[in-house]
Design an enzyme around this catalytic site. Structure first.
Site, short mmCIF file in Angstrom:
data_model
loop_
_atom_site.label_atom_id
_atom_site.label_comp_id
_atom_site.label_asym_id
_atom_site.label_seq_id
_atom_site.Cartn_x
_atom_site.Cartn_y
_atom_site.Cartn_z
CG ASP A 80 -1.88 1.09 1.44
OD1 ASP A 80 -1.71 1.92 1.30
OD2 ASP A 80 -3.07 0.49 1.44
CG ASN A 88 -4.19 11.25 -5.82
OD1 ASN A 88 -3.39 11.28 -6.91
ND2 ASN A 88 -4.96 10.08 -5.56
CG ASP A 97 -3.38 8.79 -12.76
OD1 ASP A 97 -3.79 8.30 -11.66
OD2 ASP A 97 -3.89 9.47 -13.87
CG ASP A 123 -3.25 3.70 -2.08
OD1 ASP A 123 -4.27 3.04 -2.07
OD2 ASP A 123 -2.59 4.17 -1.17
#
Length: 196
Positions: A80, A88, A97, A123
């Site tokens: 993770d 983000n 991304d 993620d």
């Protein structure tokens, strides 16, 4: 169902038209290309180009059968990216991304060709390590963590990793649950990894 059938008919028409334009000589090559594209669309994550969860679950079943039949040990890692939401929120989704693609590249460069690399979702990533015993998991994890020490565009990618190996009487659910518990412990204890 009728709408879905219509989509299939449209899709088949496109394939036939494409093959028809190239002539009989290239039909086999066109068919192979179309088949490869279909397989990629079915089994690959479009962003990271890693395998997707569907493929991962099919391969996990195969590894389970190999273990049951031949005793081939394998291990499983769940990963993770820490603070991904903050990346983000601070830098935007395009940067997020890029981070996902960079992380996928790090996994690719530091894994064997026999390892099954997957974007689990969001993620989260998962890796099946065939022929890898419990004692061999830590060197793999340390290799991944070492590769993450170089910041990507000033952003340090940080991950938590939970790992485990197949055990007698495991089924798919118990194995995934244990790997997920190990990931949870790694995140909760703020350690880089936890092997359960």
């Amino acid at each position: 169902m009728q709408k879905q059938e219509g989509i299939y008919v449209q899709f088949l028409n496109k394939i036939c038209n494409k093959i028809g334009k190239t002539g009989i000589k290239n039909i086999e090559q066109q068919y192979a290309t179309i088949l490869d594209n279909l397989i990629n669309m079915t089994y690959k994550d479009h962003l990271t180009k890693l395998f997707n969860r569907r493929y991962f679950e099919e391969e996990l079943e195969k590894e389970m059968h190999r273990f049951e039949r031949y005793g081939y040990i394998f291990s499983l890692c769940m990963m993770d990216i820490n603070g991904f939401k903050q990346i983000n929120d601070t830098h935007g989704h395009l940067k997020g991304d890029e981070i996902l693609k960079d992380f996928a590249d790090i996994l690719r460069k530091n894994s064997r060709t026999s390892d099954i690399l997957c974007r689990w979702g969001g993620d989260e990533f998962a890796v099946i390590l065939p022929h890898t015993t419990f004692s061999k998991i830590e060197p793999y994890i340390k290799k991944i963590l070492s590769a993450l020490k170089t910041p990507e565009d000033g952003i340090l990618i940080n991950t938590a990793i939970g790992a485990t190996s197949i055990r007698l009487n495991d089924d798919k659910d118990s194995l995934l649950k244990r790997a997920d518990e190990a990931l949870y412990k790694a995140k909760k204890d703020e350690s880089l990894f936890y092997i359960l």
